[in-house]
Design an enzyme around this catalytic site. Structure first.
Site, mmCIF file in Angstrom:
data_model
loop_
_atom_site.group_PDB
_atom_site.id
_atom_site.type_symbol
_atom_site.label_atom_id
_atom_site.label_comp_id
_atom_site.label_asym_id
_atom_site.label_seq_id
_atom_site.Cartn_x
_atom_site.Cartn_y
_atom_site.Cartn_z
ATOM 1 C CG ASP A 220 -1.890 1.107 1.274
ATOM 2 O OD1 ASP A 220 -2.725 1.193 0.350
ATOM 3 O OD2 ASP A 220 -1.840 1.919 2.227
ATOM 4 C CD GLU A 269 15.166 -14.197 4.595
ATOM 5 O OE1 GLU A 269 15.862 -13.261 5.022
ATOM 6 O OE2 GLU A 269 14.202 -14.685 5.241
#
Length: 562
Positions: A220, A269
């Site tokens: 956002d 990751e």
């Protein structure tokens, strides 16, 4: 790591051509009858979403919130609002979605927290200059006694972007004290992203949800995190970005990309890497590209089609430019017509050509009566535009209810409105509630099958648009979306297209690498099928009837199979 992580195919590129369905949780489906949609309500409709044919759901904020801004005022970034369920409900929803081969994208709100967040409560309890206040933007005021805001910056929702606090600690306890920055509602204090603690905490939030199986994040106000807060504060009389060199006071500063490089390290990751898409209202193409770079978030919304008129030249120019952007950034393009922040596109297209933002606001303030909309034409254009868009390479973002042909609910009574814009502008801008009215699932059921007396009133005409009313009905908007999305999965290939028609022609014709062709008639009058196209290869029409196969009817799109 949550077991839901392993339930989806390990496809690192799933997002590049995905059809993503935005869910505004409070308005989607209510499982417990309290009038507010919830996480279990989403789970109960996974079968519907699977049959619709989407690849992913994007959940607008579901976190604990006072709902000062519809959930975008977040109290706790690593929990579920108890009115919407709990973490077990969330895990069940992710598991059900993954079992149906639907990915899950979570909305993350990094520019500001809620004023009920533990950090902000600690900041209010602390003295000026404290580490607690350093997580936000607290400043002394101007004027003889600090009675004036630190700058002239406006809020997106109207009024100033500063609120003064009463001190509770230090030598000025009990007196008016510092001011804090909020580019949105006063209940949404802006976080200080120069503070390493803020950066590390959001890394923890990303890992928290990724560990629970979330496949990606919608970011956002991604362009607003870094501000120039050096004293004296520079003037910013409007919220528009007027420079393209990364030095705007509040938006799209170069330093923001250091933040997203850190996010990308976290997202990488995971196997596959988690995706992210930036909501970045940046008017300059070369600036917007940076959010979509592979070393950053990886994808960015472009809202060009959302803001464009229903016009062949405008659509063609936008598509050409945006596909070039995507190629330059290494991302795929994004296409969107409606979301939780804008008037639904069938209603926009129903208004007279040339209606601007001021005209849209006047139409809302009149309850949708002035000017009188041509609703049949609006829906016809919306379906044609959607078919044109779903044929494009890139990600298609759909907003809940558009597959039902829902219009904007423009005549909500004033006493039901909840958007902060309505209140902060002194009832001069009606806000976004009209696109957030809870969905109609079954016209024969109480509250149209939503599940409880809805938090925003549903109009009577929703009965004609319910999912149950349209399911299995040839020519209905729901069946049109189901057919288009199913065909899209079969036909979608590559990330390019070739224009066949010439610029300015009403019948816009493009072809994908496998020979799949799209013909969109943006004019009112029928257009002849181009020479060499076999009518028998028409596999989709945006119109309710494709009986006149030698011509493309006005404001209609055809798909032609290879």
């Amino acid at each position: 790591m949550n077991e839901n992580v392993s339930t989806t195919a390990l496809d690192a590129n799933w997002w590049r051509q995905a059809a993503v369905y935005q869910i505004y949780p409070r308005s989607f489906a209510d499982s417990n009858g309290d009038g507010m949609g919830d996480i279990s309500g989403v789970t109960s409709r996974i079968g519907y979403l699977s049959e619709l044919g989407i690849d992913a759901i994007w959940l607008s904020p579901f976190y604990p919130s006072a709902l000062a801004d519809g959930g975008y005022d977040v109290d706790d970034y690593r929990n579920v609002d108890p009115r919407l369920g709990n973490l077990d409900d969330f895990d069940a929803m992710v598991g059900a979605a993954h079992a149906a081969n639907i990915k899950v994208i979570a909305d993350v709100v990094p520019n500001h927290s809620s004023n009920r967040h533990e950090w902000f409560k600690a900041a209010l309890a602390a003295a000026p200059g404290s580490p607690e206040r350093a997580r936000y933007h607290f400043f002394d005021g101007l004027g003889e006694n600090g009675e004036l805001p630190p700058s002239d910056w406006p809020s997106h929702f109207g009024g100033p972007a500063w609120t003064r606090v009463t001190e509770v600690a230090g030598e000025n306890a009990g007196k008016p004290g510092q001011w804090y920055l909020h580019l949105f509602a006063s209940e949404q204090p802006d976080l200080n992203w120069d503070n390493p603690e803020v950066r590390e905490d959001f890394h923890a939030t990303l890992r928290f949800w990724a560990d629970r199986g979330v496949d990606g994040f919608r970011v956002d106000v991604a362009h607003a995190l870094v501000k120039d807060m050096k004293l004296p504060l520079r003037s910013k009389p409007s919220l528009e970005i007027k420079v393209d060199d990364g030095t705007d006071v509040l938006f799209d500063r170069d330093e923001v990309h250091e933040i997203y490089a850190g996010w990308r390290s976290v997202l990488n990751e995971y196997d596959p890497p988690r995706t992210a898409v930036a909501e970045a209202w940046v008017p300059f193409t070369h600036r917007r590209l940076r959010y979509a770079h592979p070393t950053g978030l990886g994808q960015a919304f472009n809202f060009d089609l959302l803001q464009a008129p229903f016009d062949a030249t405008a659509f063609r120019d936008i598509v050409t430019r945006c596909l070039a952007e995507a190629e330059a950034s290494g991302a795929s393009s994004t296409w969107v017509f409606s979301n939780h922040d804008v008037i639904r596109h069938p209603s926009r297209y129903a208004l007279p050509d040339g209606t601007d933002q001021a005209g849209l606001e006047s139409w809302l303030l009149s309850g949708g009566s002035t000017p009188a909309p041509g609703t049949e034409r609006g829906l016809r254009r919306a379906r044609a535009a959607t078919a044109f868009m779903l044929g494009l390479p890139g990600s298609a973002y759909l907003y809940q209810g558009e597959e039902l042909g829902l219009l904007e609910v423009a005549d909500l009574p004033a006493e039901s409105l909840q958007d902060p814009t309505w209140f902060r502008t002194g009832n001069k801008v009606k806000g976004r509630d009209g696109c957030r009215v809870p969905l109609p699932w079954d016209s024969a059921a109480t509250d149209f099958g939503f599940g409880g007396s809805p938090w925003l009133p549903q109009p009577e005409w929703f009965a004609d648009h319910s999912a149950a009313t349209q399911a299995g009905v040839p020519g209905s908007t729901l069946e049109f979306y189901r057919e288009a999305l199913a065909l899209r999965r079969t036909l979608q290939t590559g990330e390019s297209l070739s224009w066949v028609s010439e610029p300015g022609e009403a019948l816009t014709h493009y072809v994908r690498p496998n020979g799949w062709a799209v013909l969109a008639n943006f004019g009112d009058a029928p257009q002849e099928l181009p020479a060499g196209i076999d009518p028998a290869r028409i596999v989709l029409s945006s119109g309710t009837s494709a009986s006149v196969l030698a011509q493309v009817p006005g404001e209609t799109t055809f798909w032609i199979a290879p």
